[in-house]
Scaffold this active site. Structure first.
Site, PDB file in Angstrom:
ATOM      1  N   ARG A   1       0.849  -1.248  -0.072  1.00 36.86           N
ATOM      2  CA  ARG A   1      -0.105  -0.113   0.032  1.00 36.86           C
ATOM      3  C   ARG A   1       0.839   1.346   0.076  1.00 36.86           C
ATOM      4  NH1 ARG A   1      -4.572   0.294   4.383  1.00 36.86           N
ATOM      5  NH2 ARG A   1      -4.897  -1.702   3.450  1.00 36.86           N
TER       6      ARG A   1
ATOM      7  N   HIS B   1      -8.416  -3.550  -7.097  1.00 36.50           N
ATOM      8  CA  HIS B   1      -8.259  -2.926  -6.070  1.00 36.50           C
ATOM      9  C   HIS B   1      -9.433  -2.879  -5.013  1.00 36.50           C
ATOM     10  CE1 HIS B   1      -5.342  -0.131  -3.812  1.00 36.50           C
ATOM     11  NE2 HIS B   1      -6.151   0.548  -3.610  1.00 36.50           N
TER      12      HIS B   1
ATOM     13  N   TYR C   1     -18.228  13.962 -12.209  1.00 38.34           N
ATOM     14  CA  TYR C   1     -18.129  14.913 -13.008  1.00 38.34           C
ATOM     15  C   TYR C   1     -16.881  15.229 -13.845  1.00 38.34           C
ATOM     16  CZ  TYR C   1     -22.002  16.596  -9.792  1.00 38.34           C
ATOM     17  OH  TYR C   1     -23.272  16.730  -9.248  1.00 38.34           O
TER      18      TYR C   1
END
Length: 589
Positions: free
Chosen positions: A20, A66, A110
């Site tokens: 990670r 993931h 968006y």
């Protein structure tokens, strides 16, 4: 219970470190970043394709590789697209992807994104068995353990991450400088880390600014850990009403202008900084960064600048901590080690790519040779195929009749009628010759380490020529790091002091030995009532002591004495040292 907690926590911390938080030394990627880039590559979101909704990519990353929160994946994607965070962004965003003022990006529904052009170099040759693969979380697909990047991303874009018990904070560096250092290492692997400092001058931040002082930079490059000081770049302008203003045009890395303006306003309110009348942020997309500090009438600009550097983030520090994963283990790495691991990775990629290309060429040559045999015996081949009941029988008959392999026989059975023409025979002959030349070239490369490293070096130089740019962050030595003596030759000079206190130094070479019957040389020009009172021969690096009638001693280096020709009168001592008006120099040593 103690054993269980200890075992579980060690497993958890190693998972965070490896899976990670820390980047791989080879491609400079953390697993989350690697998964985002590979997913976009798989979905053909390259720089020459239309943008796609960010939410689509985030969903694909979560579904395939993931299994974490969507906010972390979108945050990684935004980070890879921010030009004020990464020196060479790998993702091109469309829409609001945040700003260096701390504005948050728009929601992923968006915005749109695709890979930058430079990302093609990160993914180059990934389909040629150049890297290892590992099953994803559910075992349904394979994901890359590392990317075959042609760019030393860890040095160029830097990295940051907090693991358990350790953290990494790597500064970005100029692409051209890093490539030059990699080439120097390839030419001489036994070079010292200090030798590579001739190429990599220091960090190069996307927001520009000034690196103040070199000691921390050198320590960070040589040891992997150090503290570099970054200052904002500024200019002092005079307004129409003859008021001065300080205009900051480049910010330190990761400093937000909105917080900076608030901090300056608080300092003015608390009375810690005087001389400032107003602070305005006049930044725009057209003019770039422009933070204007307007001064009061009697304020001294340089004094205000130094106070701002002292009390605000206009001067901030970046703590370099070059920890990366080497063979799955976290290590602290200096500049040479980072370059060495990247060059080793590229060398392995070139070897595996060449082995793949060689096998592909050999397999194709095998097919082409079979097709040429078929064309040379076309009538018998057609008769043999027509005499069989099934394609399988036809393949078996061709293998027995012409001593062909199964692959060659299958290719002949699948031949189109157009391949029977003479033109196609010529094309196959040319392809055979080309394949034989390629096989010879690939075999030569695999047999020579020097050729392999030459390919690595040539590809790096091509990357520099295509994507290299000028350094954005200027490096300025701090005053305590200067040794002024280094700027003056170690030579003798003549110091002349007049009765009225005019002093100068002149190179000894301007004087000559007067022989018997010779004519003297004029040592200095003076006023009518003045005359030369003292003449000394001293070294440029020597120190001169000046004693006054009030019992004070002043000192200055000889190179600080104003230089003048034999004909000049020099400068008044009062303009060289801060002597009191009622005091007078009485002795010189």
């Amino acid at each position: 219970m103690d054993k269980e907690v200890k075992r579980s926590f060690i497993e958890y911390s190693m998972s965070v470190i490896i899976s990670r938080a820390l980047p791989d030394v080879r491609d400079g990627m953390k697993p989350g970043q690697r998964r985002v880039l590979y997913t976009m590559y798989e979905d053909h979101l390259t720089h020459d394709k239309p943008f796609r909704k960010s939410a689509t990519t985030v969903g694909a990353v979560l579904g395939r590789y993931h299994p974490h929160g969507d906010s972390s994946v979108y945050g990684t994607m935004v980070h890879l697209a921010q030009p004020f965070y990464m020196l060479h962004p790998l993702i091109e965003g469309q829409g609001n992807f945040g700003s260096m003022d701390g504005d948050s990006p728009a929601a992923m529904r968006y915005t749109e994104a695709r890979l930058q052009k430079i990302s093609a170099e990160v993914m180059a040759d990934i389909d040629k068995q150049t890297i290892d693969w590992t099953p994803n979380f559910d075992g349904e697909e394979l994901e890359p353990t590392v990317l075959p990047t042609r760019i030393p991303l860890l040095l160029v874009n830097g990295a940051s991450g907090i693991a358990v018990g350790m953290a990494t904070n790597m500064a970005p560096h100029n692409l051209g400088e890093v490539v030059d250092a990699c080439c120097a290492y390839i030419d001489n692997p036994d070079c010292q880390c200090e030798d590579l400092l001739h190429f990599v001058k220091g960090p190069d931040f996307p927001t520009g600014g000034i690196l103040y002082g070199y000691a921390g930079i050198k320590e960070a490059l040589l040891t992997g850990r150090g503290r570099v000081v970054i200052r904002a770049k500024y200019e002092i302008e005079t307004t129409k009403n003859n008021r001065q203003q300080i205009v900051f045009t480049e910010m330190p890395y990761m400093v937000r202008k909105d917080e900076l303006c608030d901090a300056i306003g608080k300092l003015i309110k608390d009375g810690k900084i005087e001389g400032i009348s107003d602070v305005n942020d006049e930044s725009s997309d057209r003019d770039g960064i422009r933070l204007v500090v307007q001064l009061k009438q009697d304020a001294v600009a340089n004094v205000v600048v130094n106070m701002l550097f002292k009390h605000t983030a206009l001067q901030s520090s970046f703590a370099v901590n070059n920890i990366a994963l080497v063979n799955g283990r976290p290590e602290l790495l200096n500049l040479k080690q980072l370059i060495a691991h990247f060059v080793d990775h590229r060398h392995e990629v070139v070897v595996r790519r060449t082995q793949h290309d060689l096998k592909v060429a050999q397999d194709r040559l095998h097919i082409v040779q079979g097709l040429l045999i078929a064309q040379d015996n076309i009538d018998e081949v057609v008769h043999t195929i027509r005499a069989q009941r099934t394609p399988e029988d036809a393949r078996q008959a061709l293998m027995e009749r012409f001593d062909l392999s199964e692959l060659q026989a299958a290719a002949i059975v699948a031949m189109r009628l157009g391949a029977l023409t003479g033109l196609e025979h010529g094309k196959l002959t040319a392809e055979r010759d080309q394949l034989e030349a390629s096989i010879a070239e690939f075999t030569a490369i695999l047999g020579s380490r020097d050729l392999q490293l030459k390919i690595v070096k040539d590809e790096l130089i091509e990357i520099k020529n295509t994507y290299g740019d000028e350094r954005r962050t200027e490096i300025v030595y701090s005053s305590e790091e200067f040794n002024p003596e280094d700027f003056y030759a170690d030579e003798d000079v003549v110091i002349t002091i007049s009765h009225l206190g005019y002093i100068k130094r002149t190179s000894l070479t301007e004087y000559r030995l007067q022989n018997r019957g010779g004519v003297g040389m004029k040592g200095s020009a003076t006023r009518d009532e003045d005359f030369i009172e003292h003449i000394y021969v001293a070294n440029m690096h020597s120190t001169m002591l000046l004693f006054t009638q009030n019992g004070k001693c002043y000192w200055l280096k000889v190179y600080e004495i104003p230089e003048g020709s034999r004909a000049s009168k020099g400068r008044a001592i009062q303009n060289v040292i801060n002597i009191e008006s009622d005091d007078k120099i009485k002795a010189y040593i």
